[in-house]
Design a protein around this motif. Structure first.
Motif, PDB file in Angstrom:
ATOM      1  N   PHE A 136      37.207  50.079  52.051  1.00  0.00           N
ATOM      2  CA  PHE A 136      37.541  48.710  52.470  1.00  0.00           C
ATOM      3  C   PHE A 136      36.857  47.639  51.622  1.00  0.00           C
ATOM      4  O   PHE A 136      37.014  46.452  51.881  1.00  0.00           O
ATOM      5  CB  PHE A 136      37.158  48.513  53.947  1.00  0.00           C
ATOM      6  N   VAL A 188      44.393  49.084  58.317  1.00  0.00           N
ATOM      7  CA  VAL A 188      43.809  50.435  58.276  1.00  0.00           C
ATOM      8  C   VAL A 188      42.435  50.411  58.949  1.00  0.00           C
ATOM      9  O   VAL A 188      42.090  51.320  59.712  1.00  0.00           O
ATOM     10  CB  VAL A 188      43.683  50.947  56.814  1.00  0.00           C
ATOM     11  N   LEU A 189      41.671  49.331  58.680  1.00  0.00           N
ATOM     12  CA  LEU A 189      40.331  49.212  59.270  1.00  0.00           C
ATOM     13  C   LEU A 189      40.430  49.183  60.796  1.00  0.00           C
ATOM     14  O   LEU A 189      39.682  49.878  61.489  1.00  0.00           O
ATOM     15  CB  LEU A 189      39.649  47.944  58.751  1.00  0.00           C
ATOM     16  N   ARG A 207      43.771  45.804  53.481  1.00  0.00           N
ATOM     17  CA  ARG A 207      43.565  47.051  54.229  1.00  0.00           C
ATOM     18  C   ARG A 207      43.049  46.800  55.653  1.00  0.00           C
ATOM     19  O   ARG A 207      42.513  47.719  56.280  1.00  0.00           O
ATOM     20  CB  ARG A 207      42.590  47.950  53.463  1.00  0.00           C
ATOM     21  N   THR A 250      33.605  43.460  43.105  1.00  0.00           N
ATOM     22  CA  THR A 250      32.506  42.589  43.523  1.00  0.00           C
ATOM     23  C   THR A 250      31.400  43.301  44.297  1.00  0.00           C
ATOM     24  O   THR A 250      30.351  42.723  44.527  1.00  0.00           O
ATOM     25  CB  THR A 250      33.045  41.456  44.418  1.00  0.00           C
ATOM     26  N   THR A 251      31.646  44.518  44.719  1.00  0.00           N
ATOM     27  CA  THR A 251      30.614  45.173  45.532  1.00  0.00           C
ATOM     28  C   THR A 251      30.137  46.470  44.907  1.00  0.00           C
ATOM     29  O   THR A 251      30.893  47.158  44.213  1.00  0.00           O
ATOM     30  CB  THR A 251      31.146  45.506  46.948  1.00  0.00           C
ATOM     31  N   GLN A 286      45.399  39.991  48.115  1.00  0.00           N
ATOM     32  CA  GLN A 286      43.969  40.238  48.125  1.00  0.00           C
ATOM     33  C   GLN A 286      43.252  39.086  47.431  1.00  0.00           C
ATOM     34  O   GLN A 286      43.703  38.609  46.397  1.00  0.00           O
ATOM     35  CB  GLN A 286      43.717  41.543  47.378  1.00  0.00           C
ATOM     36  N   ILE A 287      42.133  38.651  48.029  1.00  0.00           N
ATOM     37  CA  ILE A 287      41.370  37.583  47.386  1.00  0.00           C
ATOM     38  C   ILE A 287      40.599  38.214  46.233  1.00  0.00           C
ATOM     39  O   ILE A 287      39.852  39.175  46.416  1.00  0.00           O
ATOM     40  CB  ILE A 287      40.405  36.915  48.398  1.00  0.00           C
ATOM     41  N   GLU A 288      40.792  37.660  45.027  1.00  0.00           N
ATOM     42  CA  GLU A 288      40.250  38.270  43.811  1.00  0.00           C
ATOM     43  C   GLU A 288      38.753  38.569  43.889  1.00  0.00           C
ATOM     44  O   GLU A 288      38.312  39.656  43.654  1.00  0.00           O
ATOM     45  CB  GLU A 288      40.547  37.352  42.608  1.00  0.00           C
ATOM     46  N   GLY A 289      37.982  37.526  44.272  1.00  0.00           N
ATOM     47  CA  GLY A 289      36.532  37.703  44.230  1.00  0.00           C
ATOM     48  C   GLY A 289      35.930  38.101  45.560  1.00  0.00           C
ATOM     49  O   GLY A 289      34.711  38.114  45.704  1.00  0.00           O
ATOM     50  N   GLY A 290      36.732  38.383  46.566  1.00  0.00           N
ATOM     51  CA  GLY A 290      36.219  38.687  47.915  1.00  0.00           C
ATOM     52  C   GLY A 290      35.484  40.004  47.975  1.00  0.00           C
ATOM     53  O   GLY A 290      35.568  40.828  47.062  1.00  0.00           O
ATOM     54  N   ILE A 291      34.765  40.164  49.070  1.00  0.00           N
ATOM     55  CA  ILE A 291      34.011  41.408  49.237  1.00  0.00           C
ATOM     56  C   ILE A 291      34.918  42.485  49.835  1.00  0.00           C
ATOM     57  O   ILE A 291      34.886  43.636  49.432  1.00  0.00           O
ATOM     58  CB  ILE A 291      32.791  41.172  50.161  1.00  0.00           C
ATOM     59  N   PHE A 292      35.759  42.058  50.794  1.00  0.00           N
ATOM     60  CA  PHE A 292      36.602  43.018  51.498  1.00  0.00           C
ATOM     61  C   PHE A 292      38.009  43.080  50.909  1.00  0.00           C
ATOM     62  O   PHE A 292      38.515  42.085  50.396  1.00  0.00           O
ATOM     63  CB  PHE A 292      36.696  42.659  52.979  1.00  0.00           C
ATOM     64  N   ARG A 293      38.604  44.213  51.054  1.00  0.00           N
ATOM     65  CA  ARG A 293      40.008  44.356  50.634  1.00  0.00           C
ATOM     66  C   ARG A 293      40.847  44.005  51.850  1.00  0.00           C
ATOM     67  O   ARG A 293      41.156  44.863  52.676  1.00  0.00           O
ATOM     68  CB  ARG A 293      40.272  45.784  50.153  1.00  0.00           C
ATOM     69  N   GLY A 296      48.819  47.820  54.593  1.00  0.00           N
ATOM     70  CA  GLY A 296      47.671  48.709  54.739  1.00  0.00           C
ATOM     71  C   GLY A 296      47.572  49.777  53.680  1.00  0.00           C
ATOM     72  O   GLY A 296      46.656  50.573  53.679  1.00  0.00           O
ATOM     73  N   GLN A 297      48.500  49.844  52.761  1.00  0.00           N
ATOM     74  CA  GLN A 297      48.512  50.945  51.795  1.00  0.00           C
ATOM     75  C   GLN A 297      47.350  50.846  50.822  1.00  0.00           C
ATOM     76  O   GLN A 297      46.953  49.793  50.451  1.00  0.00           O
ATOM     77  CB  GLN A 297      49.820  50.928  51.023  1.00  0.00           C
ATOM     78  N   ASN A 348      35.823  45.668  47.919  1.00  0.00           N
ATOM     79  CA  ASN A 348      36.388  45.341  46.609  1.00  0.00           C
ATOM     80  C   ASN A 348      35.520  45.949  45.497  1.00  0.00           C
ATOM     81  O   ASN A 348      34.345  45.625  45.385  1.00  0.00           O
ATOM     82  CB  ASN A 348      36.418  43.804  46.495  1.00  0.00           C
TER      83      ASN A 348
END
Lengths: 292, 279, 236
Positions: free
Chosen positions: C22, A43-44, A40, C27-28, A30-37, A291-292, C24
């Protein structure tokens, strides 16, 4: 025929999309500062695919396409059981599980209660609905009252149809068992989440000579219901029950979509098994693990 | 009505009486058979045993008093193993009715045996409503969910809790439960925070958990009183589960006997009434 | 409006939970919202308990007041509720909330009887009345399963015979006496039962049911979110 063809095309397209996911494998970290996980993502994709399929089938159903839904004997028996109760002049006992309203199984149970209440209202058969939580009391009363109103039997409705009996699991069971032995309902319908009380209820109902129909998504309780009830709905049949009893095409479309996804999952399992058998399944596994 | 017809329609109260006698009999006469250890029980034992001494572990008391016979021996055996290895034990429960009292009573009883000090060697967090929120919330901060322990002491005043912030500081979660809460420990805590989870469950719940053991999402599994007896055997505690094995054995044999008898009467009466006629 | 508003609320609440899964949380805003919403659910959960107490008192006192059939049992329920609840919420010491007022009237030595600590009234009632009663109800399962097995386990056809044989094997495997008996037919028999029945057939069936049920639950959630399924709120 057209629906079947479209289903096949849709199925193959989905399978291809999944196959594309195998190469290359998505970044697991996972990118530490990213918005999305990003871990996953799989799963999306599944959520989007699942929603798309359900909505497509619902749309087809709305357009009047004929969708085949297999017979569920337990649900066909509901009307028969209520009819028997009417003939005998005895009540129908309905238990929407013993979990809180936030449990999807309970919501399914309350939805089925709405359908059953319509039938009991139609035949003017007495209905008893003991509940374990105050929130379900409120929801249950609303649902039953609406059902009686819709069937034009508002006068036959009374607030005590749905009644709060006890919050503790076994105190609830003891009270319901008491109702079974005293009032001897002609039919006992159990729909929702059940735990250790399943057999205590079903066996008492059996001793009281009632027709019994049960439905739960708890696999561990199914053997008890199968042993002591006349009909048992297993797993997803519980969630399908409300739609099935409604005979509404719009709701049946959702069931058909669900079946489609199930076939897709079976295909994914088969593909995974084949890939692993040939020792090349690691990338495939990573998608689902991430995806967990 | 002939003998076999009577047997086919046996009054269930005779069955109840036989079960009662089978439970009482072994209390008067002890028949001891060795308890064999299942691979799942050994896996759970080894998982705890392989942790470094003084590791911080979670032990949950997710069960109602109704299932004490099956679940409490698991908790007692697990605590013996943990305290013997000088582990720091944090207990909690998602059961409002009795959960906190059982945790308090059982933990205190075993802690006294090993001279463990409350707040330093073990802490009982108690109960908080809404288990999904509790399990998720502790992933960020245990203190945000439990500002104080079961006795009302703020967590910051407990030396053990000063070094524990969230699941990252927990080496193993040992769930003892009689309900579906294990699903949530797996899907929320193990899947999302990667903390290993092992479970002891009632016999009726255990079969559902085998797929999770196979998938590695559950590190070991104890099923019912037999599972508890296996763990007692592994830890070397002669507890109530091992003693209960005699009664369980007799009742199982009795049920098998009834099933055989029921089938004999079924075939005999079927022959009389003709094939395809079900009584 | 009576139909539309609940559907809109259900849709938005469901969507927040799905979307936040979905995102983070570091950050969100929405990523944290999920946890916030669950905290609200926790608070509402607390209030629901109160609602339960109010409801049970209302229902039972009505029956007692009207002297309906079996009213003594309802009275016993009411007495039990207060006997458990009141001592557990009374202050334990004069330093506790409202303790300074309470212990001006009552002797401080009574403190050990209150709260939920060992030796308190609540603890005593729980350990010596409530626990045994619950355990008794659960123990009745043994009697019921025996009679259900006697009635249901008949070798009516091939499937029923298979079910019967499997049940007997598992019952034997779960007891030390049975394991010893099975070993008479081969040292590996208990191991085979664990591998092929519990970890094989059982696990496969459980997976099938769980996958099906999970899909059914997801499909139903979607129907609820989109307002297609509205029976649970009393709408056709």
């Amino acid at each position: 025929m057209k629906v079947r063809l479209l289903s096949t095309i849709f199925f193959l397209a989905s399978l291809t999309a999944m196959a594309f996911l195998v190469f290359p494998a998505p970044a697991a970290a996972q990118i530490e500062g990213g918005i999305f996980r990003t871990e996953r993502t799989a799963v999306l994709i599944f959520v989007i695919l699942f929603s798309a399929v359900i909505l497509t089938y619902t749309r087809w159903a709305k357009q009047g396409k004929k969708l085949f839904i297999r017979k569920i004997a337990g649900l066909d028996a509901v009307e028969e059981a209520v009819g028997r109760a009417t003939e005998m002049g005895k009540p129908v006992l309905f238990i929407p599980g013993i979990s809180e309203i936030d449990e999807i199984e309970t919501i399914a149970g309350v939805s089925i209660l709405g359908r059953v209440a319509r039938i009991t209202a139609q035949y003017e058969t007495p209905l008893i609905v003991p509940v374990r939580y105050p929130m379900i009391l409120a929801a249950g009363q609303e649902v039953v009252e609406q059902a009686y109103t819709e069937m034009g039997k508002k006068d036959a409705y009374n607030q005590d149809i749905v009644r709060y009996v006890a919050g503790e699991q076994f105190a609830f069971t003891a009270t319901v068992n008491g109702i079974m032995m005293r009032d001897k309902p002609a039919a006992n319908i159990y729909m929702g989440a059940f735990f250790a009380e399943s057999l205590l209820l079903a066996e008492t109902g059996n001793a009281a000579g009632s027709i019994q129909i049960a439905g739960t998504a708890r696999p561990e309780q199914l053997p008890f219901f199968v042993a002591a009830c006349d009909y048992t709905l297993m797993g997803e049949e519980l969630y399908a029950a409300s739609s099935y009893l409604s005979h509404e095409p719009l709701l049946l479309g959702g069931l058909k979509g669900q079946d489609f996804i199930k076939v897709l999952i079976v295909a994914v399992i088969a593909v995974g098994s084949i890939l692993f058998s040939f020792g090349v399944g690691e990338n495939f596994k990573q998608i689902f693990g991430a995806g967990q | 009505m002939g003998f076999w017809d009577k047997l086919a329609n046996l009054d269930r109260r005779w069955i109840y009486l036989s079960v009662a006698i089978s439970v009482i009999f072994p209390m008067l006469f002890v028949i001891k058979f060795p308890v064999e250890i299942s691979p799942e029980a050994r896996q759970l034992y080894n998982a705890v045993e392989s942790l470094p001494d003084s590791s911080v572990v979670f032990l949950t008391f997710d069960y109602y008093p109704s299932t004490l016979a099956e679940t409490e021996p698991m908790s007692i055996a697990a605590l013996n193993q943990m305290f013997r290895k000088n582990m720091k034990v944090i207990t909690m429960t998602t059961i409002p009715l009795g959960g906190p009292s059982i945790a308090e009573r059982v933990t205190r009883m075993v802690a006294e045996k090993y001279n463990k000090v409350y707040g330093v060697d073990y802490v009982n967090l108690g109960y908080k409503a809404n288990y999904v929120a509790v399990l998720k919330g502790m992933g960020s901060s245990i203190e945000s969910i439990y500002p104080s322990d079961n006795r009302g002491t703020p967590l910051k005043d407990l030396p053990l809790m000063n070094k524990v912030k969230n699941y990252n500081d927990i080496k193993f979660i040992y769930v003892v439960a009689d309900n579906a809460i294990v699903d949530y420990w797996i899907s929320i805590v193990n899947a999302q925070y990667k903390t290993p989870v092992g479970a002891g469950m009632t016999a009726v719940m255990a079969p559902k958990m085998y797929p999770f053991v196979q998938a590695g999402q559950l590190t070991g599994l104890l099923g019912g009183m037999k599972g508890a007896a296996e763990y007692e055997e592994l830890v070397g505690v002669k507890g109530t589960a091992i003693r209960g094995m005699d009664a369980q054995s007799l009742v199982h044999l009795l049920i098998i006997g009834f099933v055989i008898l029921g089938n004999i009467s079924y075939f005999v009466t079927r022959k009389k009434t003709g094939p395809g006629v079900m009584k | 409006m009576r139909t539309t508003l609940p559907v809109i609320i259900a849709f938005i609440s469901g969507l927040i939970m799905v979307v936040s899964f979905f995102l983070n949380p570091q950050t969100t805003f929405l990523g944290n919202t999920e946890e916030e919403v669950l905290q609200w659910a926790s608070i509402i959960g607390g209030f629901t308990l109160l609602l339960g107490v109010v409801s049970i008192v209302r229902v039972n006192s009505k029956t007692v007041g009207q002297r309906k059939k079996g009213w003594l049992f309802n009275l016993a329920t009411l007495i039990s509720i207060f006997a458990m609840a009141i001592p557990s919420i009374l202050p334990v010491t004069s330093q506790s909330n409202f303790g300074s007022i309470f212990y001006k009237v009552f002797p401080e030595s009574w403190g050990s009887l209150f709260g939920t600590a060992p030796g308190s009234i609540y603890d005593w009632l729980f350990n010596y009345l409530d626990s045994p009663m619950m355990a008794t109800m659960f123990a009745m399962l043994a009697f019921y399963i025996a009679s259900a097995a006697y009635r249901a386990f008949r070798a009516r056809n091939a499937e029923a015979t298979l079910l019967l044989l499997t049940a007997v094997l598992v019952m034997l495997w779960r007891i030390p006496m049975g394991e010893a008996f099975l070993r008479l037919f081969g040292d590996n028999i208990p191991g085979y039962i664990n591998t092929y029945i519990m970890n094989g057939a059982n696990a496969a069936v459980q997976r099938g049911i769980v996958i099906g049920a999970a899909l059914g639950a997801a499909s139903m959630s979607l129907r609820i979110m989109l307002g297609i399924e509205r029976t649970y709120m009393g709408k056709g």
